[in-house]
Design a protein around this motif. Structure first.
Motif, PDB file in Angstrom:
ATOM      1  N   UNK A  55       9.684 -23.850  -3.321  1.00 34.24           N
ATOM      2  CA  UNK A  55      10.363 -22.600  -2.968  1.00 34.24           C
ATOM      3  C   UNK A  55      11.063 -21.927  -4.140  1.00 34.24           C
ATOM      4  N   UNK A  56      11.499 -22.703  -5.100  1.00 35.98           N
ATOM      5  CA  UNK A  56      12.382 -22.198  -6.148  1.00 35.98           C
ATOM      6  C   UNK A  56      11.716 -21.194  -7.079  1.00 35.98           C
ATOM      7  N   UNK A  57      10.428 -21.274  -7.267  1.00 35.92           N
ATOM      8  CA  UNK A  57       9.732 -20.416  -8.207  1.00 35.92           C
ATOM      9  C   UNK A  57      10.131 -18.953  -8.126  1.00 35.92           C
ATOM     10  N   UNK A  58      10.169 -18.388  -6.929  1.00 34.56           N
ATOM     11  CA  UNK A  58      10.466 -16.974  -6.783  1.00 34.56           C
ATOM     12  C   UNK A  58      11.906 -16.670  -6.440  1.00 34.56           C
ATOM     13  N   UNK A  59      12.705 -17.669  -6.117  1.00 42.89           N
ATOM     14  CA  UNK A  59      14.074 -17.423  -5.640  1.00 42.89           C
ATOM     15  C   UNK A  59      15.106 -17.291  -6.762  1.00 42.89           C
ATOM     16  N   UNK A  60      15.069 -18.190  -7.729  1.00 44.00           N
ATOM     17  CA  UNK A  60      16.084 -18.208  -8.773  1.00 44.00           C
ATOM     18  C   UNK A  60      15.437 -18.328 -10.144  1.00 44.00           C
TER      19      UNK A  60
ATOM     20  N   UNK B  53      18.686 -32.616   6.408  1.00 40.55           N
ATOM     21  CA  UNK B  53      17.314 -32.716   6.894  1.00 40.55           C
ATOM     22  C   UNK B  53      16.389 -32.157   5.802  1.00 40.55           C
ATOM     23  N   UNK B  54      15.459 -32.940   5.303  1.00 39.24           N
ATOM     24  CA  UNK B  54      14.721 -32.538   4.105  1.00 39.24           C
ATOM     25  C   UNK B  54      13.892 -31.252   4.241  1.00 39.24           C
ATOM     26  N   UNK B  55      13.266 -31.039   5.356  1.00 42.24           N
ATOM     27  CA  UNK B  55      12.428 -29.845   5.510  1.00 42.24           C
ATOM     28  C   UNK B  55      13.273 -28.593   5.723  1.00 42.24           C
ATOM     29  N   UNK B  56      14.342 -28.717   6.495  1.00 46.57           N
ATOM     30  CA  UNK B  56      15.112 -27.555   6.923  1.00 46.57           C
ATOM     31  C   UNK B  56      16.183 -27.113   5.923  1.00 46.57           C
ATOM     32  N   UNK B  57      16.590 -27.968   5.010  1.00 51.57           N
ATOM     33  CA  UNK B  57      17.732 -27.633   4.162  1.00 51.57           C
ATOM     34  C   UNK B  57      17.374 -27.019   2.810  1.00 51.57           C
ATOM     35  N   UNK B  58      16.118 -27.022   2.432  1.00 48.62           N
ATOM     36  CA  UNK B  58      15.741 -26.509   1.108  1.00 48.62           C
ATOM     37  C   UNK B  58      16.116 -25.036   0.937  1.00 48.62           C
ATOM     38  N   UNK B  59      15.774 -24.211   1.900  1.00 51.20           N
ATOM     39  CA  UNK B  59      16.087 -22.775   1.800  1.00 51.20           C
ATOM     40  C   UNK B  59      17.598 -22.572   1.765  1.00 51.20           C
TER      41      UNK B  59
ATOM     42  N   UNK C 231      19.905 -20.758  -1.104  1.00 50.88           N
ATOM     43  CA  UNK C 231      20.842 -19.674  -0.780  1.00 50.88           C
ATOM     44  C   UNK C 231      22.243 -20.020  -1.298  1.00 50.88           C
ATOM     45  N   UNK C 232      22.653 -21.276  -1.102  1.00 47.50           N
ATOM     46  CA  UNK C 232      23.952 -21.711  -1.623  1.00 47.50           C
ATOM     47  C   UNK C 232      23.988 -21.586  -3.144  1.00 47.50           C
ATOM     48  N   UNK C 233      22.907 -21.983  -3.801  1.00 48.92           N
ATOM     49  CA  UNK C 233      22.861 -21.908  -5.263  1.00 48.92           C
ATOM     50  C   UNK C 233      23.030 -20.479  -5.749  1.00 48.92           C
ATOM     51  N   UNK C 234      22.477 -19.516  -5.035  1.00 54.05           N
ATOM     52  CA  UNK C 234      22.656 -18.115  -5.415  1.00 54.05           C
ATOM     53  C   UNK C 234      24.130 -17.733  -5.361  1.00 54.05           C
ATOM     54  N   UNK C 235      24.841 -18.160  -4.326  1.00 50.55           N
ATOM     55  CA  UNK C 235      26.274 -17.885  -4.214  1.00 50.55           C
ATOM     56  C   UNK C 235      27.052 -18.578  -5.328  1.00 50.55           C
ATOM     57  N   UNK C 236      26.704 -19.821  -5.597  1.00 48.92           N
ATOM     58  CA  UNK C 236      27.373 -20.631  -6.619  1.00 48.92           C
ATOM     59  C   UNK C 236      27.179 -20.031  -8.008  1.00 48.92           C
ATOM     60  N   UNK C 237      25.977 -19.626  -8.312  1.00 45.36           N
ATOM     61  CA  UNK C 237      25.672 -19.044  -9.621  1.00 45.36           C
ATOM     62  C   UNK C 237      26.409 -17.720  -9.805  1.00 45.36           C
ATOM     63  N   UNK C 238      26.450 -16.902  -8.756  1.00 48.36           N
ATOM     64  CA  UNK C 238      27.103 -15.594  -8.849  1.00 48.36           C
ATOM     65  C   UNK C 238      28.622 -15.699  -8.932  1.00 48.36           C
ATOM     66  N   UNK C 239      29.184 -16.779  -8.425  1.00 50.66           N
ATOM     67  CA  UNK C 239      30.630 -16.952  -8.434  1.00 50.66           C
ATOM     68  C   UNK C 239      31.091 -17.354  -9.830  1.00 50.66           C
ATOM     69  N   UNK C 240      32.002 -16.584 -10.392  1.00 52.26           N
ATOM     70  CA  UNK C 240      32.467 -16.845 -11.759  1.00 52.26           C
ATOM     71  C   UNK C 240      33.084 -18.232 -11.893  1.00 52.26           C
TER      72      UNK C 240
END
Length: 125
Positions: free
Chosen positions: A37-42, A80-86, A90-99
């Motif tokens: 999933x990560x290829x196009x997200x971040x 849950x491995x299948x359900x938590x990847x997305x 999404x959390x990583x996007x918030x974390x990265x954007x947060x100074x």
């Protein structure tokens, strides 16, 4: 900009039962899903998904840690491995954007709200 790292325990398994032979651990399933999933997200210059052999939370099932220089570290368990990847991306996007890396619990994707185990403050240098 410092890289943000998502550590994924490859050997984690949510069930207390032994893994059947030739079946990947939950952590490996999650890692594969994240990499797909990560290829196009971040952008890869902002995020590194790093597999680790163990995060020492074996009784807590599928475990990941989020870390970056000068930001708090987050530890998520029983994913849950299948359900938590997305949700993790999404959390990583918030974390990265947060100074300062502080993400309000209410902003966590719903599946991660019950999976947060710890927020560890950054080391002050």
């Amino acid at each position: 900009m410092p890289k943000h790292t998502l550590f994924v325990c490859k050997s984690c398994h949510r069930s207390s039962e032994e893994l059947p032979e030739n079946q990947p651990a939950d952590g490996t399933i999650l890692l594969d899903k994240l990499n797909t999933l990560c290829g196009g997200k971040l952008p890869s210059n902002e995020l590194e998904i790093k597999p680790v052999e163990c995060l020492w939370a074996c009784s807590q099932g599928c475990v990941v840690s989020v870390s970056s220089q000068d930001k708090p570290t987050y530890l998520f368990v029983n994913l849950p491995p299948q359900e938590s990847a997305i949700a993790l991306l999404e959390f990583m996007q918030l974390y990265i954007k947060s100074r300062k890396g502080n993400v309000a619990w209410k902003q966590f994707p719903e599946i991660l709200q019950s999976a947060i185990f710890a927020q560890i403050p950054p080391v002050e240098v």
